[in-house]
Design an enzyme around this catalytic site. Structure first.
Site, PDB file in Angstrom:
ATOM      1  N   CYS A 166       0.862  -1.185   0.000  1.00 54.55           N
ATOM      2  CA  CYS A 166       0.000   0.000   0.000  1.00 54.55           C
ATOM      3  C   CYS A 166       0.902   1.240   0.000  1.00 54.55           C
ATOM      4  CB  CYS A 166      -0.888  -0.011   1.237  1.00 54.55           C
ATOM      5  SG  CYS A 166      -1.782   1.534   1.503  1.00 54.55           S
ATOM      6  N   CYS A 181       0.430   3.331   3.625  1.00 48.30           N
ATOM      7  CA  CYS A 181       0.904   2.842   4.931  1.00 48.30           C
ATOM      8  C   CYS A 181       2.021   1.818   4.797  1.00 48.30           C
ATOM      9  CB  CYS A 181      -0.254   2.270   5.739  1.00 48.30           C
ATOM     10  SG  CYS A 181      -0.856   0.673   5.130  1.00 48.30           S
ATOM     11  N   CYS A 217      -1.305 -10.891  -6.991  1.00 48.74           N
ATOM     12  CA  CYS A 217      -1.655 -12.018  -6.119  1.00 48.74           C
ATOM     13  C   CYS A 217      -1.670 -11.488  -4.683  1.00 48.74           C
ATOM     14  CB  CYS A 217      -0.600 -13.102  -6.308  1.00 48.74           C
ATOM     15  SG  CYS A 217      -0.965 -14.624  -5.458  1.00 48.74           S
TER      16      CYS A 217
HETATM   17 ZN    ZN Z   1      -2.583   1.098   3.598  1.00 46.86          ZN
END
Ligand code: ZN
Length: 184
Positions: free
Chosen positions: A144, A147, A167
């Site tokens: 991500c 974060c 995946c």
């Molecule tokens: Zn995140």
């Protein structure tokens, strides 16, 4: 990945990463599944740099254990166990840590690997690629962008139009039904 700050955490990371080699390989193991729970801590508000930064202890406090293991320790859930593997509802798959939209149901497909698979991201800016040389092979880890939570890996054997296969661990994601499914 940052250098672990103390020995117990370091050892835990080694144990968890021992399972990572199985990521995205076909297998038949059946284990209880789970799903990342919504996180609504005020600490999840992005800073001025747009990043969500929590300490390891803070992540551990707000995430379900299995999500913490995968998102923050780069673990891998057992194949065919993820709560979102067979989800066919329309909606967005957001980060199980910070809630950033990562994948759309429009790009989900059945890969036969045992992990939720997507042929594209919801927004390129929201998912970052990192070269992963663990376990004696070079793969591309995806995290991500907000974060830095570990999501899974991306491979180049996916379907058209991208030819990519993201995946992704179910426990790294949270499903939000409905909403705007495409960025374009
Ligand atoms: Zn995140």
């Amino acid at each position: 990945m940052k250098t672990p700050q103390n020995t117990p955490i370091f050892l835990a990371a080694i144990l968890f990463s021992a399972f990572s080699w199985m990521a995205c390989q076909p297998a038949n193991s059946q284990q209880a599944d789970s799903q990342a729970a919504p996180s609504d801590s005020s600490k999840l508000r992005p800073g001025k740099n747009g990043k969500v930064r929590l300490t390891d202890a803070e992540w551990k406090k707000i995430l379900p254990p299995e999500s913490y293991t995968v998102l923050r320790r780069k673990g891998t859930e057992y194949p065919y166990t993820g709560a979102l593997l067979k989800n066919k509802k329309e909606g967005l798959y957001v980060c199980g840590g910070c809630g950033l939209p990562l994948f759309s149901s429009m790009t989900k497909f059945e890969s036969g690997t045992g992990w939720p698979s997507f042929h594209d991201t919801f927004s390129k800016a929201n998912v970052s690629n990192i070269t992963d040389d663990d376990h004696g092979m070079t793969r591309t880890e995806v995290v991500c962008s907000r974060c830095d939570g570990h999501l899974g890996h991306v491979f180049d054997d996916g379907p058209a139009p991208t030819g990519l296969r993201y995946c992704i661990n179910s426990v790294s994601l949270r499903f939000v039904a409905g909403g705007k499914l495409a960025t374009k």
